[in-house]
Each structure stands twice: as C-alpha cells, then as structure tokens.
Write a protein that holds these residues in place. Sequence first.
Motif, mmCIF file in Angstrom:
data_model
loop_
_atom_site.group_PDB
_atom_site.id
_atom_site.type_symbol
_atom_site.label_atom_id
_atom_site.label_comp_id
_atom_site.label_asym_id
_atom_site.label_seq_id
_atom_site.Cartn_x
_atom_site.Cartn_y
_atom_site.Cartn_z
ATOM 1 N N HIS A 1 11.874 -17.451 -17.649
ATOM 2 C CA HIS A 1 13.003 -16.535 -17.861
ATOM 3 C C HIS A 1 12.609 -15.176 -17.287
ATOM 4 C CE1 HIS A 1 14.990 -19.020 -21.324
ATOM 5 N NE2 HIS A 1 15.241 -19.505 -20.124
ATOM 6 N N ASP B 1 12.644 -12.096 -17.986
ATOM 7 C CA ASP B 1 11.857 -11.058 -18.671
ATOM 8 C C ASP B 1 10.370 -11.366 -18.673
ATOM 9 O OD1 ASP B 1 12.829 -13.135 -20.422
ATOM 10 O OD2 ASP B 1 12.163 -12.007 -22.174
ATOM 11 N N ASP C 1 8.053 -17.491 -26.277
ATOM 12 C CA ASP C 1 9.225 -17.258 -27.066
ATOM 13 C C ASP C 1 9.472 -18.575 -27.794
ATOM 14 O OD1 ASP C 1 9.173 -15.269 -25.028
ATOM 15 O OD2 ASP C 1 11.343 -15.211 -24.919
ATOM 16 N N HIS D 1 7.105 -19.152 -19.778
ATOM 17 C CA HIS D 1 8.291 -19.758 -19.157
ATOM 18 C C HIS D 1 8.825 -18.741 -18.157
ATOM 19 C CE1 HIS D 1 10.017 -17.227 -22.212
ATOM 20 N NE2 HIS D 1 11.259 -17.557 -21.942
ATOM 21 N N HIS E 1 12.411 -23.366 -27.208
ATOM 22 C CA HIS E 1 13.104 -22.249 -26.562
ATOM 23 C C HIS E 1 14.091 -22.830 -25.554
ATOM 24 C CE1 HIS E 1 13.336 -18.003 -25.553
ATOM 25 N NE2 HIS E 1 13.251 -18.274 -24.261
HETATM 26 ZN ZN LIG Z 1 13.114 -16.885 -22.728
#
Ligand SMILES: [Zn+2]
Length: 274
Positions: free
Chosen positions: A71, A73, A174, A69, A153
């Motif tokens: 995000h 990080d 995640d 995904h 998530h």
């Molecule tokens: Zn995430």
Amino acid sequence: MERPWTVTVQGVRGSMPAVSGEYLEYGGNTACTAVDCGGRLILFDAGSGLTGPWGRLQGKNRADLFIGHVHADHIIGLFGFGALHNPEMEIHLYGEARGGVSFRRQLEFFVGPPYWPIGFSDFRASVTIHEILPGQCVPLGGGLSMRVMRGNHPNQSLLYRLDGAGHSVVYTLDCEMNDSLLPQLRAFAEGADLLIWDASFTDTDLARHPGWGHSSWRQGIEMGKAAGVKMVLMTHFSNDYTDTFLHEQERQALAEAPDGIAVRFAREGMEVRL
Ligand SMILES: [Zn+2]
Ligand SMILES: [Zn+2]
C-alpha cells in the motif's frame, strides 16, 4: 558480549502523510522504522519517513528493508531514498508476491514512469529484491534472522520478528485482530524486547472501521501483556489524530499499562535502546 540495538522511529502515520502544525510533535511521515543491530541496518517499511532526517545510513554500506505490504503509505519513501543512488550501497528489499504479481514487478510498476521519472534500472546502488513468504525464517547473517507471519489486512500484509544477539523486535503493522490470529500473534511475539504495534485507531474508532485492517493501542497493551514483551511502541497513527489528541491517548495508555511493560507512543526521531 551483546551489542546494543538502537531502534529509530522515522515515520509514525498510516494512510497519508499528515502535514500541519498540529502534527509536529509526533510527526507526519508515513511508516518507517530503523533498527541498528550493532552495525547492521534493518529497516521496516518504506513510507515517507524513509527519506526523513532521521535516517541512520551514515557509515553504513548495506541496508535490508522489509516491506509489510505495498500500500502506498508503506512504499512512497522509495521515491526519495537517496541510498538507491549511491554506488557504494548494497540494498536488499524483501516482500511478497500478491495476486500472481511478483514482488519485483509490484515495485518496478510503482517506482518508475509514469508515476516517477526514474526507476530501478536507473539506480546506482546494488539492489537485490527478495521474495518471501509467511512462515519463512529469513537468515540475514551475523546471527540475525527474520521470521515472517501473515497479517490480516486488505490485500494482505506480512508481520515480522527480528531476532539476534540476545535481542528481538516484532513489527506488526498493518493488522486487524481476530480470534484465530490472536493466539498465533501471541506465540509469534512471545518474550520480545519490543513490539512495534499498529495503533491506527482508538477502540471507538476501530469499532467504526471494521475490515480496514488495523488495531488499537489498547489491543497493543493486551497483546504485550499476553506475549510477555518488555515494551510496546505504538505507531501508524491515523492522520486525523493531532498532537493534542495523541497526548490524551498516550496519557490513558500509560495509565492502563500493566506493571512490567513499558508503553511508548512513537515520535519521529525517537530512539529506543535495546
Ligand atoms: Zn495498508
Ligand atoms: Zn499502512
């Protein structure tokens, strides 16, 4: 004859890089794991670990990078990924559309002005962006394939299973467990050589963070046992967890690991041979 695979841990943190002397042993870069499949290079996630010293790109002219995904990080490593500037390199990026926004648009929005001085149109490597879906099996050639599953998530995630040449690696960052997901994930991970697990939290901290979309190392051991995997590799640690703290968690996890399942805590630069 089966060729061995080498899994290299390049980043072990979730959310944010962790930078201080208390994080030197396990590492402070965000999520990235490389799998050298006896020649082909498959990468999971493009966290800051993508740019670290552990990269196995030497001698490779192609990398297939699967992003769970977008995000931050999991994609900040794209900013410093030198292979994107190498005209000899062929790079394939895989991910999903979200909220009506194509995967290409998500990447181009983030990697480029005003967030970064250069973008995809500046890269000299041959870059192909593939949009994939949960439930899909992506053929990668050379007997390799990637199965895709929906994770639980915030803003959603994709989970991956790489199979080929008698080996299998399941990557489940995640993802927060729930009753409907557990049997699906057990079937998805069934019999894998290696389960790379979202061990963001201890059980105690997990209970304090419902809805954050993460799991605990104890859940990883339970899943490994239920799915009959050979090894569970814990990673994506909270950046609150220092080396001292993770040492104690690792000691407890190894003591709880049932016979027949190897449990490891990821450290940057660690190699696992399959
Ligand atoms: Zn995430
Ligand atoms: Zn993450």
